[in-house]
Design an enzyme around this catalytic site. Structure first.
Site, short mmCIF file in Angstrom:
data_model
loop_
_atom_site.label_atom_id
_atom_site.label_comp_id
_atom_site.label_asym_id
_atom_site.label_seq_id
_atom_site.Cartn_x
_atom_site.Cartn_y
_atom_site.Cartn_z
N SER A 43 0.91 -0.78 0.18
CA SER A 43 -0.11 -0.61 -0.42
C SER A 43 1.19 0.94 -0.12
O SER A 43 0.45 2.25 -0.51
CB SER A 43 -1.08 0.06 1.24
OG SER A 43 -1.95 -1.38 1.23
N LYS B 120 0.67 3.16 -2.78
CA LYS B 120 -0.95 4.68 -2.93
C LYS B 120 -0.08 5.64 -3.13
O LYS B 120 -1.34 6.13 -3.87
CB LYS B 120 -1.68 3.66 -2.20
CG LYS B 120 -2.01 2.47 -2.05
CD LYS B 120 -3.23 2.10 -1.03
CE LYS B 120 -3.71 0.64 -1.12
NZ LYS B 120 -4.31 -0.26 0.17
N TYR C 265 -3.44 -2.18 -10.34
CA TYR C 265 -4.09 -2.19 -9.02
C TYR C 265 -2.91 -3.24 -7.90
O TYR C 265 -1.63 -3.38 -7.44
CB TYR C 265 -5.01 -2.72 -8.22
CG TYR C 265 -4.96 -2.48 -6.48
CD1 TYR C 265 -4.98 -1.18 -6.19
CD2 TYR C 265 -5.60 -3.64 -6.38
CE1 TYR C 265 -4.88 -1.16 -4.71
CE2 TYR C 265 -5.48 -3.47 -4.44
CZ TYR C 265 -5.22 -2.35 -4.22
OH TYR C 265 -5.50 -2.67 -2.38
N TYR D 211 -4.95 3.34 8.22
CA TYR D 211 -5.99 2.93 7.89
C TYR D 211 -6.57 3.29 9.30
O TYR D 211 -6.73 4.27 9.70
CB TYR D 211 -5.61 0.92 8.13
CG TYR D 211 -5.19 0.12 6.71
CD1 TYR D 211 -5.53 1.44 4.93
CD2 TYR D 211 -3.83 -0.58 6.78
CE1 TYR D 211 -4.52 0.64 4.04
CE2 TYR D 211 -2.49 -0.60 5.71
CZ TYR D 211 -3.38 -0.38 4.81
OH TYR D 211 -2.50 -0.31 4.08
N VAL E 47 1.26 -3.70 4.51
CA VAL E 47 1.72 -5.41 4.67
C VAL E 47 2.47 -6.02 4.28
O VAL E 47 2.30 -6.95 4.96
CB VAL E 47 -0.18 -5.76 4.53
CG1 VAL E 47 -1.44 -5.16 4.69
CG2 VAL E 47 -0.30 -6.48 2.15
#
Length: 305
Positions: A63, A66, A189, A241, A259
């Protein structure tokens, strides 16, 4: 300030915590990593680096990717992007379907999975099947390293086991917030999540966000000052998160976790930091990485607060 000494102190002080956390075993390819790795890299504006641990070992950035996709999308679409993905903290797990349904397919922010998928879709609208190469080339540029690539095994592992992400993209599509073929978007993705980088490469790649959008190593403007401010604020409020508030409270820096066990953080006008340790806490952030960054800001006083 002697950053090398501080890193060595941190490495000693985190040892008792290695009994906590567990690797991301829901992605089979990530379950195989050595759980006891630790590395930390600090990159300063003048090009100097301070490192500890296995800083030259590549890991799956997941992530953290992102941030780069959001930078590219925000650079092109500006505020128009917020019609499709918000910039508020979610307070829910990173792969939650519930909130998405309540809010009619508009994800809360670009760092939860649903928001990242919409962000990728916005790039696919521009670059079609070359979207992943566009993101990868951008990462190569900001890290000044053409050797960076993705891991085919991790990509396939995510593609074969990413059922929740397929559920998310189909739900978003049902609300007409995915404009392109689902397979094109999900491929890009999963590939961006499978990019492999070292802590040194990642710290260097984040420097432009610590310097108002300008890469301090070559003075190239990557993004406007205003947009860099927006990205950093979303990292602070949404980068971890449903533990983002806790990270802001304990560490006090804009940052983004993955992660795979990596966390990047920036100290405005000073440096970028990357820490890697694959065992995760209950919110899927690196357990040791979070503790190491907390110790770093406590020892140095380098927090935005």
């Amino acid at each position: 300030m002697n950053y090398q000494t501080i890193l060595e102190e941190i490495q000693k002080e985190i040892q008792p915590y290695f009994k906590n956390g567990k690797v991301a075993d829901y992605i089979p390819a990530l379950a195989k990593v050595d759980p006891n790795q630790f590395a930390m890299s600090i990159q300063l504006f003048d090009g100097s680096q301070y490192n500890i641990g296995t800083v030259d070992n590549k890991f799956s950035i997941q992530s953290i990717s992102k941030v780069f996709a959001f930078t590219l999308a925000l650079n092109h679409y500006g505020k128009g992007l917020y019609k499709r993905v918000g910039h508020e903290p979610s307070g829910d797990p990173f792969n939650s379907l519930v909130q998405l349904e309540y809010e009619n397919g508009i994800p809360r922010n670009p760092f939860i999975n649903a928001g990242a998928i919409v962000t990728i879709d916005s790039l696919v609208s521009l670059h079609r099947k070359n979207s992943f190469e566009y993101i990868l080339n951008f990462i190569k540029k900001v890290s000044n390293d053409d050797s960076i690539t993705y891991d085919e095994e991790i990509f396939k592992s995510e593609l074969n086991h990413g059922f929740r992400n397929f559920a998310l993209i189909n739900m978003i599509k049902s609300y007409n917030n995915i404009y392109n073929p689902i397979d094109d978007v999900i491929d890009a993705y999963f590939k961006q999540c499978s990019i492999m980088m070292t802590p040194c490469q990642l710290a260097k790649a984040m420097l432009f966000l610590a310097n108002h959008g300008v890469n301090p190593l070559n003075n190239e403007r990557i993004i406007t000052n205003e947009k860099a401010k927006r990205i950093n604020s979303v990292m602070l409020t949404c980068g971890h998160y449903d533990a983002s508030g806790d990270f802001a409270y304990k560490v006090g820096l804009p940052g983004k976790s993955g992660v795979g066990g990596g966390i990047v953080a920036i100290v405005p006008q000073k440096m970028a930091i990357c820490v890697y340790s694959p065992k995760l806490n209950a919110q899927s952030n690196s357990y040791i990485g979070t503790k190491a960054l907390e110790l770093f800001t406590t020892k140095t006083g380098l927090s935005i607060f």
